[in-house]
Every structure is written in structure tokens, then in C-alpha cells.
Design an enzyme around this catalytic site. Structure first.
Site, PDB file in Angstrom:
ATOM      1  N   THR A  24      38.765 -71.726  -8.663  1.00 44.08           N
ATOM      2  CA  THR A  24      37.724 -72.559  -8.062  1.00 44.08           C
ATOM      3  C   THR A  24      38.233 -73.271  -6.804  1.00 44.08           C
ATOM      4  O   THR A  24      37.455 -73.868  -6.080  1.00 44.08           O
ATOM      5  CB  THR A  24      37.210 -73.641  -9.031  1.00 44.08           C
ATOM      6  OG1 THR A  24      38.275 -74.517  -9.334  1.00 44.08           O
ATOM      7  CG2 THR A  24      36.681 -73.038 -10.313  1.00 44.08           C
ATOM      8  N   THR A  25      39.528 -73.230  -6.569  1.00 44.41           N
ATOM      9  CA  THR A  25      40.016 -73.857  -5.339  1.00 44.41           C
ATOM     10  C   THR A  25      39.711 -72.943  -4.145  1.00 44.41           C
ATOM     11  O   THR A  25      39.187 -71.846  -4.292  1.00 44.41           O
ATOM     12  CB  THR A  25      41.516 -74.211  -5.439  1.00 44.41           C
ATOM     13  OG1 THR A  25      41.833 -75.181  -4.443  1.00 44.41           O
ATOM     14  CG2 THR A  25      42.400 -72.994  -5.232  1.00 44.41           C
ATOM     15  N   SER A  26      40.032 -73.426  -2.946  1.00 45.45           N
ATOM     16  CA  SER A  26      39.640 -72.675  -1.747  1.00 45.45           C
ATOM     17  C   SER A  26      40.600 -71.533  -1.459  1.00 45.45           C
ATOM     18  O   SER A  26      41.769 -71.549  -1.873  1.00 45.45           O
ATOM     19  CB  SER A  26      39.618 -73.619  -0.547  1.00 45.45           C
ATOM     20  OG  SER A  26      40.904 -74.151  -0.378  1.00 45.45           O
TER      21      SER A  26
ATOM     22  N   ASN B 142      43.760 -72.694   0.171  1.00 47.10           N
ATOM     23  CA  ASN B 142      44.768 -73.249  -0.745  1.00 47.10           C
ATOM     24  C   ASN B 142      45.523 -72.131  -1.463  1.00 47.10           C
ATOM     25  O   ASN B 142      46.733 -72.242  -1.707  1.00 47.10           O
ATOM     26  CB  ASN B 142      44.105 -74.163  -1.787  1.00 47.10           C
ATOM     27  CG  ASN B 142      43.756 -75.527  -1.227  1.00 47.10           C
ATOM     28  OD1 ASN B 142      44.088 -75.842  -0.081  1.00 47.10           O
ATOM     29  ND2 ASN B 142      43.077 -76.336  -2.007  1.00 47.10           N
TER      30      ASN B 142
ATOM     31  N   ARG C 115      34.075 -82.470  -8.064  1.00 48.81           N
ATOM     32  CA  ARG C 115      34.735 -83.549  -8.814  1.00 48.81           C
ATOM     33  C   ARG C 115      34.493 -84.889  -8.127  1.00 48.81           C
ATOM     34  O   ARG C 115      34.188 -85.898  -8.766  1.00 48.81           O
ATOM     35  CB  ARG C 115      36.235 -83.225  -8.887  1.00 48.81           C
ATOM     36  CG  ARG C 115      37.036 -84.057  -9.829  1.00 48.81           C
ATOM     37  CD  ARG C 115      38.423 -83.432 -10.001  1.00 48.81           C
ATOM     38  NE  ARG C 115      38.313 -82.072 -10.490  1.00 48.81           N
ATOM     39  CZ  ARG C 115      39.089 -81.058 -10.096  1.00 48.81           C
ATOM     40  NH1 ARG C 115      40.063 -81.252  -9.230  1.00 48.81           N
ATOM     41  NH2 ARG C 115      38.900 -79.859 -10.588  1.00 48.81           N
TER      42      ARG C 115
ATOM     43  N   ASP D 297      45.302 -72.836 -10.141  1.00 43.00           N
ATOM     44  CA  ASP D 297      45.764 -74.201 -10.433  1.00 43.00           C
ATOM     45  C   ASP D 297      46.099 -74.359 -11.913  1.00 43.00           C
ATOM     46  O   ASP D 297      45.250 -74.137 -12.778  1.00 43.00           O
ATOM     47  CB  ASP D 297      44.699 -75.224 -10.020  1.00 43.00           C
ATOM     48  CG  ASP D 297      44.530 -75.266  -8.513  1.00 43.00           C
ATOM     49  OD1 ASP D 297      45.538 -75.446  -7.823  1.00 43.00           O
ATOM     50  OD2 ASP D 297      43.394 -75.096  -8.030  1.00 43.00           O
TER      51      ASP D 297
ATOM     52  N   ASP E 102      44.297 -67.068 -12.958  1.00 41.04           N
ATOM     53  CA  ASP E 102      43.820 -68.344 -12.436  1.00 41.04           C
ATOM     54  C   ASP E 102      44.934 -68.907 -11.523  1.00 41.04           C
ATOM     55  O   ASP E 102      46.071 -68.423 -11.563  1.00 41.04           O
ATOM     56  CB  ASP E 102      43.555 -69.288 -13.615  1.00 41.04           C
ATOM     57  CG  ASP E 102      43.345 -70.717 -13.188  1.00 41.04           C
ATOM     58  OD1 ASP E 102      42.489 -70.953 -12.331  1.00 41.04           O
ATOM     59  OD2 ASP E 102      44.064 -71.608 -13.718  1.00 41.04           O
TER      60      ASP E 102
ATOM     61  N   GLY F 195      36.382 -77.715  -9.397  1.00 40.52           N
ATOM     62  CA  GLY F 195      36.168 -77.830  -7.950  1.00 40.52           C
ATOM     63  C   GLY F 195      36.342 -79.259  -7.487  1.00 40.52           C
ATOM     64  O   GLY F 195      35.731 -80.191  -8.031  1.00 40.52           O
ATOM     65  N   GLY F 196      37.200 -79.458  -6.478  1.00 41.65           N
ATOM     66  CA  GLY F 196      37.502 -80.796  -6.003  1.00 41.65           C
ATOM     67  C   GLY F 196      36.308 -81.508  -5.371  1.00 41.65           C
ATOM     68  O   GLY F 196      36.123 -82.717  -5.556  1.00 41.65           O
TER      69      GLY F 196
HETATM   70  C1  XBP Z   1      41.197 -75.944 -10.607  1.00 40.23           C
HETATM   71  C2  XBP Z   1      40.244 -76.796  -9.903  1.00 40.23           C
HETATM   72  C3  XBP Z   1      40.435 -77.098  -8.467  1.00 40.23           C
HETATM   73  C4  XBP Z   1      41.595 -77.988  -8.135  1.00 40.23           C
HETATM   74  C5  XBP Z   1      41.422 -78.657  -6.796  1.00 40.23           C
HETATM   75  O1  XBP Z   1      41.127 -74.648 -10.047  1.00 40.23           O
HETATM   76  O2  XBP Z   1      39.276 -77.203 -10.502  1.00 40.23           O
HETATM   77  O3  XBP Z   1      39.261 -77.739  -8.074  1.00 40.23           O
HETATM   78  O4  XBP Z   1      41.660 -79.021  -9.109  1.00 40.23           O
HETATM   79  O5  XBP Z   1      41.138 -77.760  -5.789  1.00 40.23           O
HETATM   80  P1  XBP Z   1      41.558 -73.324 -10.854  1.00 40.23           P
HETATM   81  P2  XBP Z   1      39.967 -78.033  -4.701  1.00 40.23           P
HETATM   82  O6  XBP Z   1      40.277 -72.554 -11.070  1.00 40.23           O
HETATM   83  O7  XBP Z   1      42.510 -72.575  -9.938  1.00 40.23           O
HETATM   84  O8  XBP Z   1      42.195 -73.733 -12.134  1.00 40.23           O
HETATM   85  O9  XBP Z   1      39.985 -79.499  -4.357  1.00 40.23           O
HETATM   86  O10 XBP Z   1      40.327 -77.154  -3.553  1.00 40.23           O
HETATM   87  O11 XBP Z   1      38.674 -77.635  -5.377  1.00 40.23           O
HETATM   88 MG    MG Z   2      43.392 -73.660 -13.776  1.00 40.80          MG
END
Ligand code: XBP
Ligand code: MG
Length: 240
Positions: A121-123, A126, A55, A11, A9, A51-52
Site C-alpha cells: 500500500t505504500t508508494s 518508497n 491514516r 512494509d 508485501d 496507507g499513510g
Molecule cells: C503498510 C502501510 C503503509 C506504510 C506507510 O504498507 O500501510 O501505508 O505504513 O507508507 P504495506 P505510506 O502494504 O507495504 O505493509 O505513507 O507511503 O502509505
Molecule cells: Mg506490511
């Protein structure tokens, strides 16, 4: 089954990125003339929505439903694009250190012929920003597969992004091990059949990780042999 790939993963797992994400959201709100500000506690709750962009949508719909008609998905996406640009500037200009043990485990896995993948889930942009700043040069080539937010319509906790990664790796879930920091990530990996080790981040510590293979504070003490053994035990347990 032998461990053939480790799926990371991003973030919260590779780096403590969520404070930068939160700051970028708040900067984008201010720049758009909005008086919304997310403090740590509120953001911790909002992180349960993967996902931001999703969110933001959830925040508007649940916290200020009267404004929702003025915020169609395009407008939400536009605000989120500005947040993304700000986040990437923070990562590339200020840098974000990787969490302890991440690089060593990746190097050990590569030396042992175990493939690496990323599932987030981030881009994609990023992910690239983090790969370009937090990792040694050329690290992009370390990853046999990268699955990111734009590859799916349903983000974590749905299994979709893991399914994309597995398809790109061309491996069954039982040959892989996921490393995640959150309960929504754990749910996504498990729903795709991938056994999962948890390394909680500052935002997810205290979540319920009972369904994980194990929980470690960070990856600093995690040796490849131990990970292989953990993975083997998971395979035996699911076969019995
Ligand atoms: C965690 C998320 C992401 C980030 C923000 O991703 O939910 O949405 O908080 O990124 P991960 P974006 O799966 O890597 O833990 O605003 O680009 O979605
Ligand atoms: Mg994470």
C-alpha cells in the site's frame, strides 16, 4: 497447482520500515508547525488503516473532528508528500536492513524459476528507495510485477492491490503465495484468493493470524521446498 510466484508485501515484511515511517510523520508534523506526535502505541493502532495518507485522514477525522474542515484531502496529501520525502531521505541516507532470510528466499525462488512480485500500500517511490538501498544492484529486474499504493483507490485490507499484481503476473491466485506481516495484508491477500504465509513484524506481532497458511518469526529458516509443500497443501485443502 504448482507454485509459480511469490508475492512479497513491503512494509514490515521486507524490512522493519514502520519506525522510519512513524519518525517521518512526526518530523513532517513538526515542520508544519503542528503539535501532533504519534508514539508507538498510537501508531500501532493507526496501522490498522492501510496507507499513510488514509491514516492521516482517519487520524484527523477521528481524533480531532473539529479541525477536519480545515484539512481537505489536498492539504492532507501535501502533508503526506512531505512525510514521504522525509521517509525516502531516511531510507537512502541511513539505509534500512532487510529482514533475515528475505534475500536468500528471493535468490532461491529465482534460481528455481519462481517469479517474484511486490504488493504494497505504500508508494512506488518508497518501494524504489528500498530496492535501491537494501537490495543488490539491479534487483528491480527481479520482480515480474510491482503493485503499489497509487495503482488502487482502495488499499489493504481491500484485495485490489493483489488483483493488480495478479493481473500483471498473468497468474491465477492459486498459483501464487503471498508473504505478509499484518492482519490487513492477510485479509487483502485472502480476499484476492492468494494463500498467505505470515512473518509478523515488531508492530504486528500478536495480531490474529488464524486465517494464514502458517506463521513464522522471520524468513531465515524458510526453505523453498517447505514453501512449495505449504502451497500444495493449501491447494489440496481448498479443492476438498
Ligand atoms: C503498510 C502501510 C503503509 C506504510 C506507510 O504498507 O500501510 O501505508 O505504513 O507508507 P504495506 P505510506 O502494504 O507495504 O505493509 O505513507 O507511503 O502509505
Ligand atoms: Mg506490511
Amino acid at each position: 497447482m504448482t507454485l509459480k510466484a511469490i508475492i512479497f508485501d513491503v512494509d514490515g515484511t521486507l524490512a522493519e520500515t514502520e519506525e522510519a515511517h512513524r519518525a517521518a510523520f512526526n518530523e513532517a508534523f513538526e515542520a508544519a508547525g503542528l503539535d501532533w506526535r504519534w508514539d508507538r502505541d498510537e501508531y500501532a493502532e493507526l496501522l490498522h488503516v492501510g496507507g499513510g495518507r488514509e491514516r492521516l485522514r482517519h487520524f484527523i477525522d477521528s481524533e480531532m473532528p473539529a479541525l477536519a474542515p480545515q484539512w481537505d484531502d489536498d492539504r492532507v496529501a501535501q502533508l503526506h508528500r512531505d512525510k514521504t520525502a522525509r521517509y525516502q531521505r531516511m531510507v537512502t541516507e541511513d539505509g534500512l536492513p532487510l529482514r533475515p532470510g528475505v534475500l536468500r528466499l528471493m535468490r532461491d525462488a529465482r534460481a528455481a524459476g519462481i517469479a517474484l512480485a511486490i504488493c504494497t500500500t505504500t508508494s512506488r517511490s518508497n518501494v524504489d528507495a528500498l530496492l535501491e538501498t537494501g537490495f543488490p544492484e539491479g534487483a528491480r529486474a527481479w520482480f515480474a510485477a510491482i503493485a503499489a499504493g497509487e495503482d488502487v483507490t482502495r488499499k489493504k485490507p481491500a484485495p485490489d492491490v493483489y488483483e493488480v499484481a495478479l493481473e500483471r503476473l498473468d497468474l491465477p491466485p492459486s498459483a501464487c503465495l503471498a508473504i505478509e506481516d499484518s492482519v490487513i495484508g492477510l485479509e487483502a491477500a485472502r480476499a484476492a484468493g492468494v494463500p498467505t504465509l505470515i512473518t509478523p513484524s515488531t508492530y504486528t506481532v500478536g495480531e490474529d493470524f488464524d486465517a494464514a497458511l502458517g506463521v513464522v518469526d522471520n524468513l531465515a529458516g524458510v526453505r523453498l521446498d517447505w514453501l512449495r509443500e505449504l502451497h500444495l497443501r493449501a491447494g489440496r485443502a481448498s479443492a476438498s
